[in-house]
Design a protein around this motif. Sequence first.
Motif, mmCIF file in Angstrom:
data_model
loop_
_atom_site.group_PDB
_atom_site.id
_atom_site.type_symbol
_atom_site.label_atom_id
_atom_site.label_comp_id
_atom_site.label_asym_id
_atom_site.label_seq_id
_atom_site.Cartn_x
_atom_site.Cartn_y
_atom_site.Cartn_z
ATOM 1 N N SER A 136 -11.100 -97.936 -13.919
ATOM 2 C CA SER A 136 -11.725 -98.050 -12.559
ATOM 3 C C SER A 136 -10.685 -97.867 -11.484
ATOM 4 C CB SER A 136 -12.232 -99.491 -12.336
ATOM 5 O OG SER A 136 -12.728 -99.773 -11.092
ATOM 6 N N GLY A 137 -11.132 -97.340 -10.248
ATOM 7 C CA GLY A 137 -10.296 -97.351 -9.185
ATOM 8 C C GLY A 137 -10.341 -98.590 -8.435
ATOM 9 N N VAL A 138 -10.895 -99.612 -8.905
ATOM 10 C CA VAL A 138 -10.811 -100.992 -8.282
ATOM 11 C C VAL A 138 -10.011 -101.964 -9.077
ATOM 12 C CG1 VAL A 138 -12.203 -102.803 -7.600
ATOM 13 C CG2 VAL A 138 -13.028 -100.649 -7.256
ATOM 14 N N ALA A 139 -9.009 -102.476 -8.648
ATOM 15 C CA ALA A 139 -8.096 -103.170 -9.587
ATOM 16 C C ALA A 139 -8.693 -104.361 -10.481
ATOM 17 C CB ALA A 139 -7.027 -103.790 -8.803
ATOM 18 N N ALA A 140 -9.494 -105.096 -9.715
ATOM 19 C CA ALA A 140 -10.280 -106.276 -10.455
ATOM 20 C C ALA A 140 -10.962 -105.865 -11.666
ATOM 21 C CB ALA A 140 -10.917 -106.894 -9.674
ATOM 22 N N GLU A 141 -11.776 -104.591 -11.413
ATOM 23 C CA GLU A 141 -12.626 -104.067 -12.568
ATOM 24 C C GLU A 141 -11.747 -103.501 -13.583
ATOM 25 O OE1 GLU A 141 -16.093 -104.402 -12.500
ATOM 26 O OE2 GLU A 141 -15.793 -105.515 -10.722
ATOM 27 N N HIS A 142 -10.657 -102.840 -13.365
ATOM 28 C CA HIS A 142 -9.888 -102.355 -14.389
ATOM 29 C C HIS A 142 -9.204 -103.605 -15.314
ATOM 30 C CE1 HIS A 142 -6.708 -100.094 -16.450
ATOM 31 N NE2 HIS A 142 -5.783 -101.166 -16.150
ATOM 32 N N ASP A 143 -8.713 -104.535 -14.620
ATOM 33 C CA ASP A 143 -7.898 -105.933 -15.095
ATOM 34 C C ASP A 143 -9.124 -106.541 -16.031
ATOM 35 O OD1 ASP A 143 -5.929 -104.812 -13.926
ATOM 36 O OD2 ASP A 143 -5.689 -106.650 -12.642
ATOM 37 N N LYS A 144 -10.555 -106.355 -15.600
ATOM 38 C CA LYS A 144 -11.596 -107.227 -16.219
ATOM 39 C C LYS A 144 -11.805 -106.486 -17.705
ATOM 40 C CE LYS A 144 -15.163 -108.404 -13.992
ATOM 41 N NZ LYS A 144 -16.114 -108.245 -13.247
ATOM 42 N N ILE A 145 -11.723 -104.962 -17.663
ATOM 43 C CA ILE A 145 -11.910 -104.454 -19.127
ATOM 44 C C ILE A 145 -10.491 -104.579 -19.942
ATOM 45 C CG2 ILE A 145 -11.930 -101.949 -19.986
ATOM 46 C CD1 ILE A 145 -14.443 -103.021 -18.543
ATOM 47 N N THR A 146 -9.410 -104.610 -19.383
ATOM 48 C CA THR A 146 -8.149 -104.849 -20.197
ATOM 49 C C THR A 146 -7.706 -106.347 -20.619
ATOM 50 O OG1 THR A 146 -6.530 -105.118 -18.151
ATOM 51 C CG2 THR A 146 -7.006 -102.819 -18.929
#
Length: 439
Positions: A222-232
Amino acid sequence: MRTVPGVTWHPYADKVYVHSVDSQRDYIFEGIALDVLNFFAKHDDATLDELCAALATEYAIEDAAEFQNDMREFVDELLAEKILCEGESVEDPWSNKIPAEVAEVFAKEHKLFSLCFELTYRCVERCIHCYIDDAPKFCAADELTLDEYKDILRQAREMGCVSILFTGGEVLLRPDLCDIVEHAVKLGFIVNVYTTGVGLNDEVFDRLRAIKIDGISVSLYSGVAAEHDKITGVKGSFEKTLKAALMFKAAGVNTFIKCVAMKQNFDSLESLYELGKRLNIYVTISPRIISGHDGKCSADYSLGDAALYKKFYEMSARYVSADKSAGKLTREQMLDKSSCGAGINSLSIDPFGGVRPCNTFHGAFGSVREDSLQNIWERMRSLKLKNCRMRDVTPQCATCESLEYCTVCVADLLNKNDGDFTECGETLLMAKAAAEVFE
């Protein structure tokens, strides 16, 4: 004269495929180019006269003057293209269609073109969609050693392999990563590395930057940090991955962002395209989710809906320019194309030596710890994958109206259907959606 660092060459059929890491250019030359490049690789600062003297004997040349003139013209071309170490660039003769053409020749001849090494299944992230199940259970002590990798790479080079991908898990967890990568580059492979970038330190960065790899790809969801971190599943992973990408980009290494589209990140995918646009880093997003080695269902994450796939391709079309330079293939040519390279011109080797047609296949077909790579490769001739063309995948393929946009994953079909090809299912949804958008 000498060959330029980062230039690799590979014979195929009666020609030679040449790739330059620095310019990202690809070339196809006649077979004599192999002798010319090998000569200058072995004899730094050799002259044109020395080259001609060596080749004139080998080729039993009768007209030495004419041969020298021909060689002078060819060497001047190599200098101009910076394949040899001097000269200015000339009008661009390359086409991004060349690697596909080369790979297709390798497929028709059942020669190994590319090899993927999963260096480790250990990882610093816990991505919800990862096909590597239970990553914590894997032990570093069981993984292939540096010496084993050197031997496998030697075997692959002797088989004529061109391209190497190092991936994981997280490759940075291998303390000998740079030694493995450097050895592959020295053997003349085109080398790419996939990483999260989490855990990158200055020593590894400096070595990878200097080794002349072809490119490095980082995983952002994601280009949104929180969304990326939720995936990882790892807080702060977005910033660490992005920092790694920017470091390699700033250092002049070809850098890419890779991602998969899933239900859980679909609404923020456009932000990733926008991020790549701002940073001038190419973003590639795949709509295909790989099912887990232990059978974890990809349906929990796949878009799985015709309307969503259409929205995905509409979004991609706004950011990714389609290649208009290559002529469209006829239907018969499309049907005769390889469905994919798995087991036909490519292989994957897991961290423990298991050999698969690709890393999405469940189960290995042999081990490099027990047999040679060549022998395992030859046994794959008996697989159903041998010479598998698009027309062979399912009965529906020959008449499918969306064939031009099909990206069938044969491994996925086999994994889900006990070794038999069957209806394309979700692949057909993707193809039809792409056809609606791009036609």
